[in-house]
Design an enzyme around this catalytic site. Structure first.
Site, PDB file in Angstrom:
ATOM      1  N   ASN A   1       1.026  -0.981   0.061  1.00 57.69           N
ATOM      2  CA  ASN A   1       0.148  -0.210  -0.150  1.00 57.69           C
ATOM      3  C   ASN A   1       0.656   0.604   0.284  1.00 57.69           C
ATOM      4  O   ASN A   1       0.461   1.992   0.350  1.00 57.69           O
ATOM      5  CB  ASN A   1      -1.144   0.446   1.172  1.00 57.69           C
ATOM      6  CG  ASN A   1      -0.532  -0.224   2.631  1.00 57.69           C
ATOM      7  OD1 ASN A   1       0.284  -1.634   2.350  1.00 57.69           O
ATOM      8  ND2 ASN A   1       0.228   0.488   2.855  1.00 57.69           N
TER       9      ASN A   1
ATOM     10  N   GLN B   1      -4.640  -3.856  -1.760  1.00 60.58           N
ATOM     11  CA  GLN B   1      -4.559  -2.737  -3.070  1.00 60.58           C
ATOM     12  C   GLN B   1      -4.446  -3.438  -4.211  1.00 60.58           C
ATOM     13  O   GLN B   1      -4.536  -2.994  -5.446  1.00 60.58           O
ATOM     14  CB  GLN B   1      -3.011  -2.340  -2.681  1.00 60.58           C
ATOM     15  CG  GLN B   1      -3.273  -1.536  -1.113  1.00 60.58           C
ATOM     16  CD  GLN B   1      -3.187  -0.167  -1.563  1.00 60.58           C
ATOM     17  OE1 GLN B   1      -4.481   0.394  -2.858  1.00 60.58           O
ATOM     18  NE2 GLN B   1      -3.970   0.447  -0.179  1.00 60.58           N
TER      19      GLN B   1
ATOM     20  N   SER C   1     -11.093  -5.597   0.401  1.00 62.10           N
ATOM     21  CA  SER C   1     -12.065  -3.984   0.766  1.00 62.10           C
ATOM     22  C   SER C   1     -12.887  -3.557  -0.331  1.00 62.10           C
ATOM     23  O   SER C   1     -11.979  -3.036  -0.817  1.00 62.10           O
ATOM     24  CB  SER C   1     -11.188  -3.292   1.602  1.00 62.10           C
ATOM     25  OG  SER C   1     -11.772  -2.310   2.073  1.00 62.10           O
ATOM     26  N   ALA C   2     -13.985  -3.402  -0.342  1.00 55.18           N
ATOM     27  CA  ALA C   2     -14.500  -1.720  -1.215  1.00 55.18           C
ATOM     28  C   ALA C   2     -13.916  -1.003  -1.113  1.00 55.18           C
ATOM     29  O   ALA C   2     -13.976  -0.720  -2.873  1.00 55.18           O
ATOM     30  CB  ALA C   2     -16.065  -1.802  -0.732  1.00 55.18           C
ATOM     31  N   HIS C   3     -14.106  -0.134  -0.341  1.00 60.44           N
ATOM     32  CA  HIS C   3     -13.845   0.910  -0.596  1.00 60.44           C
ATOM     33  C   HIS C   3     -12.507   1.491  -1.437  1.00 60.44           C
ATOM     34  O   HIS C   3     -12.106   2.490  -1.529  1.00 60.44           O
ATOM     35  CB  HIS C   3     -13.626   1.888   0.649  1.00 60.44           C
ATOM     36  CG  HIS C   3     -12.376   1.853   2.028  1.00 60.44           C
ATOM     37  ND1 HIS C   3     -11.156   2.488   2.094  1.00 60.44           N
ATOM     38  CD2 HIS C   3     -11.616   0.766   2.596  1.00 60.44           C
ATOM     39  CE1 HIS C   3     -10.663   2.231   2.686  1.00 60.44           C
ATOM     40  NE2 HIS C   3     -11.063   1.240   3.137  1.00 60.44           N
TER      41      HIS C   3
ATOM     42  N   THR D   1     -25.868  -8.514  10.924  1.00 64.40           N
ATOM     43  CA  THR D   1     -26.573  -8.849   9.797  1.00 64.40           C
ATOM     44  C   THR D   1     -25.835  -8.197   9.274  1.00 64.40           C
ATOM     45  O   THR D   1     -24.728  -6.912   9.580  1.00 64.40           O
ATOM     46  CB  THR D   1     -27.996  -8.206  10.189  1.00 64.40           C
ATOM     47  OG1 THR D   1     -28.078  -8.568  10.947  1.00 64.40           O
ATOM     48  CG2 THR D   1     -28.618  -7.364   8.973  1.00 64.40           C
TER      49      THR D   1
ATOM     50  N   CYS E   1       0.267   8.249  10.149  1.00 60.80           N
ATOM     51  CA  CYS E   1       0.896   9.747  10.473  1.00 60.80           C
ATOM     52  C   CYS E   1      -0.191   9.465  11.822  1.00 60.80           C
ATOM     53  O   CYS E   1      -0.691  10.436  12.065  1.00 60.80           O
ATOM     54  CB  CYS E   1       1.340  10.873   9.756  1.00 60.80           C
ATOM     55  SG  CYS E   1       2.075  10.931   9.071  1.00 60.80           S
TER      56      CYS E   1
HETATM   57  C1  LIG Z   1      -6.272   0.192   3.415  1.00 57.75           C
HETATM   58  C2  LIG Z   1      -5.393  -1.116   3.531  1.00 57.75           C
HETATM   59  C3  LIG Z   1      -5.979  -2.598   4.634  1.00 57.75           C
HETATM   60  C4  LIG Z   1      -7.452  -2.097   5.289  1.00 57.75           C
HETATM   61  O1  LIG Z   1      -8.653  -2.252   5.040  1.00 57.75           O
HETATM   62  P1  LIG Z   1      -9.726  -1.346   5.846  1.00 57.75           P
HETATM   63  O2  LIG Z   1     -10.944  -2.076   4.891  1.00 57.75           O
HETATM   64  O3  LIG Z   1      -9.601   0.247   5.657  1.00 57.75           O
HETATM   65  O4  LIG Z   1      -9.556  -2.389   7.176  1.00 57.75           O
HETATM   66  C5  LIG Z   1      -5.396  -3.142   4.624  1.00 57.75           C
HETATM   67  N1  LIG Z   1      -4.706  -3.802   3.745  1.00 57.75           N
HETATM   68  C6  LIG Z   1      -4.082  -3.218   3.157  1.00 57.75           C
HETATM   69  C7  LIG Z   1      -2.654  -3.231   2.240  1.00 57.75           C
HETATM   70  C8  LIG Z   1      -4.193  -1.629   2.871  1.00 57.75           C
HETATM   71  O5  LIG Z   1      -4.336  -1.354   2.167  1.00 57.75           O
END
Ligand SMILES: *Cc1c(COP(=O)(O)O)cnc(C)c1O
Length: 391
Positions: A156, A184, A204-206, A245, A330
Site C-alpha cells: 500500500n 490494494q 475491501s470495497a472502499h 446482519t 501519521c
Molecule cells: C487499506 C488497507 C487495509 C485495511 O483495509 P480497511 O478496509 O480499511 O480495513 C489493509 N491492507 C492494505 C494493504 C490496505 O491498503
C-alpha cells in the site's frame, strides 16, 4: 477540457471515491429493499438476499472464486483478523508458527503481534530493496510447526507486487494455509485465487471505488477444507464464520464495483500507469535529488518518491491543494518513519522525506501536470527554508 477542482485527490491508496454507478445501485437498498437478508419469510428479506447473492457472484467472478467461498466482513482489517486469528485458533494443535513479511499492513503485523502474546511464534521475512520477498526465504522459514503464511499481494505504500503464485505454490506443497492481503490489488490488477494458489484472501470495497465498511474474505472451499474459527459469534451468518446482519446496501455496491473493475480494469490500468509515468518523468526531470521507491513490478496507480532534504510533512503543508500522503502512518504526534521504507533500506530521514502519490479512476491528465508543478514548488521552498535555518 474539464475544469480542475481543488484539492486534487492523489491519495487513492487510502481510499477511493465511490463510483457514481456504484452509488446509484446502492440507493434502492436503503429506501426500498431495506430488508434483512436473513429474513426468510417475506419479500423484503428475499429482495435483500437476492441483492447480496448477485454481489457475491460479481465479486467471485472478479477473483475467479466460487460464490460460496466468500465471507462478507466490515473491511480488510476485519477480514485479515478473521483469517489470521481464525486459522491460528483452528490449527493451534498442529503448531504455533506463523510467517509474514516486514512490509505488511499494520492490520497483519499487529494481529500477528497479538498472537505472539498468546504463545504463537512469528517469523517476519525481510524484503529486498524493491520490496520483494524471496520465495527461497519463505521455503527455508517453513517448519513442521508452521500453520499459516500471510504475505500481501501489493504493497500500500510502494505498490510492489509480490510473486504470489510462487509463494502460494510453496505453501501448497508444504500443506501450509496461505493468506494474502490483496486490498490494494483486487480491482487494480488481475487476481485469480485458483491459479495463484491462494487459500485465504482479504480485500475491501472502499479501495476499489465501492463504499466504506464492507470487505471480503475469500476462504478456499476445496478439500482439505480449511477451518476458520469465527471471531464474531452470533446468528451464524456467512456459514458460521462471521455473524451479524449483512450490510446489504454496501454489499450491493461492492458487487457493482467488482463488476465495473472486471470490465474496465485492463484499460484503466493502462491509462493510469501512463499518467503515473508522466507524473514521475516530469518530477524526476525537474526536481533534483528525487528518486522513485519500489519495483518495476508495481501497481499501475502507485508512485512513491523520496525528495532528499525535504520532509514530507512540510512539503504537504505547503501544497494544501494536493491531497497525497507520506509513507508513514501519521497516527501519532511524533510521526515515525514508514516501516515499509525502512524495510527496503531507506534511512529514517529519507523515509520521512518520501511522498506517496495514489492515482485513480478519476485522475485527469491536467491534475497530474498541475500536481507535478506544485510538488516542484513545494519541495524547493522546503529545501530553501532548510538551507536558511542551517546557515
Ligand atoms: C487499506 C488497507 C487495509 C485495511 O483495509 P480497511 O478496509 O480499511 O480495513 C489493509 N491492507 C492494505 C494493504 C490496505 O491498503
Amino acid at each position: 477540457m474539464e475544469e480542475l477542482r481543488f484539492p486534487i485527490y492523489l491519495d487513492n491508496h487510502s481510499t477511493t471515491r465511490v463510483d457514481p454507478r456504484v452509488f446509484e445501485a446502492m440507493v434502492p437498498y436503503f429506501v426500498e429493499n431495506y430488508g434483512n437478508a436473513a429474513s426468510k419469510h417475506h419479500e423484503f428479506g428475499w429482495h435483500a438476499e437476492a441483492g447480496v447473492e448477485t454481489a457475491r457472484k460479481q465479486i467471485a467472478n472478479l477473483i475467479h472464486a466460487e460464490s460460496d467461498e466468500l465471507v462478507f466482513t466490515s473491511g480488510a482489517t476485519e477480514s485479515i483478523n478473521l483469517a489470521i486469528k481464525g486459522i491460528a485458533e483452528s490449527y493451534r494443535s498442529r503448531g504455533n508458527h506463523i510467517i509474514t513479511v516486514a512490509t505488511e499492513h499494520k492490520a497483519v503485523l499487529d494481529t500477528c503481534k497479538r498472537l505472539e502474546k498468546y504463545g504463537f511464534e512469528v517469523t517476519v521475512l525481510p524484503v529486498d530493496g524493491e520490496g520483494v520477498v524471496a520465495v527461497d526465504d519463505l521455503e527455508k522459514a517453513i517448519t513442521g510447526k508452521t500453520i499459516l503464511v500471510s504475505i500481501m499481494m501489493a504493497n500500500n505504500e510502494i505498490g510492489t507486487v509480490a510473486p504470489i503464485q510462487e509463494l502460494g505454490r510453496v505453501c501448497r506443497e508444504r500443506g501450509v494455509p496461505f493468506h494474502t492481503d490483496a486490498t490494494q490489488a483486487v480491482g487494480k490488477i488481475a487476481v485469480d485465487v485458483k491459479s495463484m494458489n491462494i487459500d485465504l484472501m482479504s480485500f475491501s470495497a472502499h479501495k476499489m471505488y465501492g463504499p466504506k465498511g464492507v470487505g471480503g474474505l475469500f476462504v478456499r472451499n476445496a478439500s482439505p477444507k480449511l477451518k476458520v474459527a469465527a471471531q464474531l459469534d452470533g446468528g451464524g451468518h456467512e456459514r458460521g464464520m462471521r455473524s451479524g446482519t449483512l450490510n446489504v446496501p454496501a454489499i450491493v455496491g461492492f458487487g457493482v464495483a467488482a463488476k465495473i473493475a472486471e470490465a474496465e480494469m485492463a484499460e484503466e490500468g493502462n491509462r493510469i500507469s501512463q499518467l503515473r509515468d508522466r507524473l514521475e518523468s516530469i518530477i524526476l526531470a525537474q526536481v533534483e535529488d528525487a528518486s522513485v521507491n519500489g519495483s518495476a513490478t508495481r501497481l499501475p496507480n502507485n508512485s512513491n518518491i523520496t525528495f532528499k532534504q525535504a520532509e514530507a510533512d512540510k512539503v504537504m503543508m505547503s501544497m494544501k491543494d494536493i491531497a497525497v500522503s507520506s509513507g508513514s502512518a501519521c497516527s501519532s504526534a511524533e510521526p515515525k518513519p514508514s516501516h515499509v521504507l525502512r524495510a527496503i533500506g531507506l534511512s529514517d530521514l529519507d523515509a520521512k522525506c518520501s511522498i506517496r502519490f495514489g492515482l485513480g479512476r478519476f485522475t485527469l491528465e491536467q491534475e497530474i501536470d498541475y500536481a507535478a508543478e506544485r510538488v516542484k514548488e513545494a519541495v524547493s521552498s522546503v529545501r530553501e527554508k532548510r538551507m536558511r535555518y542551517a546557515s
